[in-house]
Design an enzyme around this catalytic site. Structure first.
Site, PDB file in Angstrom:
ATOM      1  N   HIS A  75       0.865  -1.185   0.000  1.00 53.93           N
ATOM      2  CA  HIS A  75       0.000   0.000   0.000  1.00 53.93           C
ATOM      3  C   HIS A  75       0.901   1.234   0.000  1.00 53.93           C
ATOM      4  O   HIS A  75       2.128   1.112   0.082  1.00 53.93           O
ATOM      5  CB  HIS A  75      -0.911   0.008   1.246  1.00 53.93           C
ATOM      6  CG  HIS A  75      -0.140   0.083   2.509  1.00 53.93           C
ATOM      7  ND1 HIS A  75       0.359  -1.042   3.162  1.00 53.93           N
ATOM      8  CD2 HIS A  75       0.297   1.154   3.217  1.00 53.93           C
ATOM      9  CE1 HIS A  75       1.031  -0.665   4.222  1.00 53.93           C
ATOM     10  NE2 HIS A  75       1.030   0.660   4.278  1.00 53.93           N
ATOM     11  N   THR A  83       2.626   1.809  11.340  1.00 56.24           N
ATOM     12  CA  THR A  83       2.482   3.274  11.415  1.00 56.24           C
ATOM     13  C   THR A  83       1.015   3.691  11.473  1.00 56.24           C
ATOM     14  O   THR A  83       0.707   4.875  11.439  1.00 56.24           O
ATOM     15  CB  THR A  83       3.118   3.947  10.180  1.00 56.24           C
ATOM     16  OG1 THR A  83       2.366   3.540   9.014  1.00 56.24           O
ATOM     17  CG2 THR A  83       4.567   3.569  10.021  1.00 56.24           C
ATOM     18  N   THR A  84       0.122   2.697  11.563  1.00 52.07           N
ATOM     19  CA  THR A  84      -1.295   3.021  11.788  1.00 52.07           C
ATOM     20  C   THR A  84      -1.777   2.143  12.948  1.00 52.07           C
ATOM     21  O   THR A  84      -1.164   1.096  13.220  1.00 52.07           O
ATOM     22  CB  THR A  84      -2.181   2.670  10.562  1.00 52.07           C
ATOM     23  OG1 THR A  84      -2.190   1.244  10.400  1.00 52.07           O
ATOM     24  CG2 THR A  84      -1.676   3.329   9.300  1.00 52.07           C
TER      25      THR A  84
HETATM   26  N1  LIG Z   1       1.790   1.399   7.379  1.00 50.62           N
HETATM   27  S1  LIG Z   1       2.413  -0.040   7.824  1.00 50.62           S
HETATM   28  O1  LIG Z   1       3.169   0.143   9.048  1.00 50.62           O
HETATM   29  O2  LIG Z   1       3.141  -0.658   6.735  1.00 50.62           O
HETATM   30  C1  LIG Z   1       1.078  -1.129   8.201  1.00 50.62           C
HETATM   31  C2  LIG Z   1       1.069  -2.415   7.668  1.00 50.62           C
HETATM   32  C3  LIG Z   1       0.018  -3.291   7.961  1.00 50.62           C
HETATM   33  C4  LIG Z   1      -1.027  -2.875   8.802  1.00 50.62           C
HETATM   34  C5  LIG Z   1      -2.148  -3.841   9.114  1.00 50.62           C
HETATM   35  O3  LIG Z   1      -2.141  -4.942   8.632  1.00 50.62           O
HETATM   36  N2  LIG Z   1      -3.147  -3.436   9.940  1.00 50.62           N
HETATM   37  C6  LIG Z   1      -4.257  -4.340  10.226  1.00 50.62           C
HETATM   38  C7  LIG Z   1      -3.875  -5.412  11.221  1.00 50.62           C
HETATM   39  C8  LIG Z   1      -3.047  -5.168  12.273  1.00 50.62           C
HETATM   40  C9  LIG Z   1      -2.746  -6.198  13.211  1.00 50.62           C
HETATM   41  C10 LIG Z   1      -3.269  -7.448  13.070  1.00 50.62           C
HETATM   42  C11 LIG Z   1      -4.084  -7.700  11.989  1.00 50.62           C
HETATM   43  C12 LIG Z   1      -4.379  -6.677  11.069  1.00 50.62           C
HETATM   44  F1  LIG Z   1      -5.142  -6.920  10.025  1.00 50.62           F
HETATM   45  C13 LIG Z   1      -1.008  -1.588   9.330  1.00 50.62           C
HETATM   46  C14 LIG Z   1       0.051  -0.712   9.031  1.00 50.62           C
HETATM   47 ZN   LIG Z   2       2.091   1.867   5.470  1.00 47.28          ZN
END
Ligand SMILES: NS(=O)(=O)c1ccc(C(=O)NCc2ccccc2F)cc1
Ligand SMILES: [Zn+2]
Length: 258
Positions: A93, A196-197
């Site tokens: 993303h 980061t989110t």
């Molecule tokens: N911007 S980044 O740091 O690359 C980033 C990458 C993946 C997620 C994510 O998968 N969130 C949903 C999530 C989190 C934890 C467990 C399951 C999930 F689906 C959030 C931020």
């Molecule tokens: Zn990201």
């Protein structure tokens, strides 16, 4: 509690109330000072191996859009570099700004890029992404900066899919994309950080590539046409979906180059 976002009422400064780890010891992104990174001669070159047929779909999740990969086999993996073991690609993303002077999450000596690509991988020593996401060595994200320049032909394929996912919640079939085509040279800056989110989990080995890849101004504006909002809602474009740099708190950044 209303969902997190990037607006004044639910943005990065507000996340700590629902996600206290926002003030934790290994938060991301950070401002990277290449001069402050320590060259690690032991770092082997990063090995990205992606199978375009693993590409499943592209979807607008209301915070960004992501391209999701089949992760039920080791056909799209990340190895070597600062990590040990085999990490599988789950999704990639982007984060971007409303205009070209901001948008990236990591910064390099204070320099912001208009876009940042994240290739998200999980450690196969754990049974799933969800399991890995809560472990200190569970995830590895490769960050690639995008700058304005020549059009990027491999990115065009992603942009052409946007028409079907303009609104939040929309998704469409998306196949045969090889994110390796998005990889610039091999000057890596590595450190231990977090998502980061929200939920901001401190489980990410970050591998930030120093050299940006280029996209054209026309391609950039296509990103900014995506909507945070669902169909039928007053349209609100996805822009400035980035978290600002967080305190380093004594962490060391390792460089794969002198
Ligand atoms: N911007 S980044 O740091 O690359 C980033 C990458 C993946 C997620 C994510 O998968 N969130 C949903 C999530 C989190 C934890 C467990 C399951 C999930 F689906 C959030 C931020
Ligand atoms: Zn990201």
């Amino acid at each position: 509690a209303h969902a997190w976002g990037y607006a004044a009422n639910n943005g990065p400064d507000k996340w700590v109330s629902n996600f206290p780890v926002a003030d934790g010891p290994r938060q991301s992104p950070i401002d990277i000072l290449p001069g402050g990174a320590s060259y690690d001669s032991g770092l082997k070159p990063l090995r990205l191996k992606y199978d375009p047929s693993n590409c499943l779909e592209i979807l607008n999740n209301g915070h960004s859009f992501q391209v999701t990969f089949a992760d039920d086999s080791d056909s799209s993996t990340l190895k070597e570099g600062p990590i040990s073991g085999v990490y599988r690609l789950k999704q990639f993303h982007f984060h971007w700004g409303a205009c070209d002077d901001k948008g990236s999450e990591h910064t390099v000596a204070g320099t912001k890029f208009p876009f940042e690509l994240h290739l998200v991988h999980w450690n196969t020593k754990y049974p799933s992404f969800g399991e890995a996401a809560s472990k200190p060595d569970g995830l590895a994200v490769v960050g690639v900066f995008l700058k304005i320049g020549d059009a990027n032909p491999s990115l065009q394929k992603v942009l052409d899919a946007f028409n079907n996912i303009r609104a939040k919640g929309k998704q469409t079939f998306f196949a045969d994309f090889d994110p390796k085509t998005l990889r610039p040279g091999c000057l890596d800056l590595d450190y231990d950080g977090s998502l980061t989110t929200p939920p901001l989990l401190e489980s990410v080995s970050w591998i930030v590539l120093k050299e940006p890849i280029s996209v054209s101004p026309t391609q950039m504006t296509r990103f900014r046409g995506l909507l945070f909002t669902g169909e039928g809602e007053a349209p609100c474009c996805i822009v400035d979906n980035y978290r600002p740099p967080q305190p380093l708190k004594g962490r060391q950044v390792r460089a794969s180059f002198k």
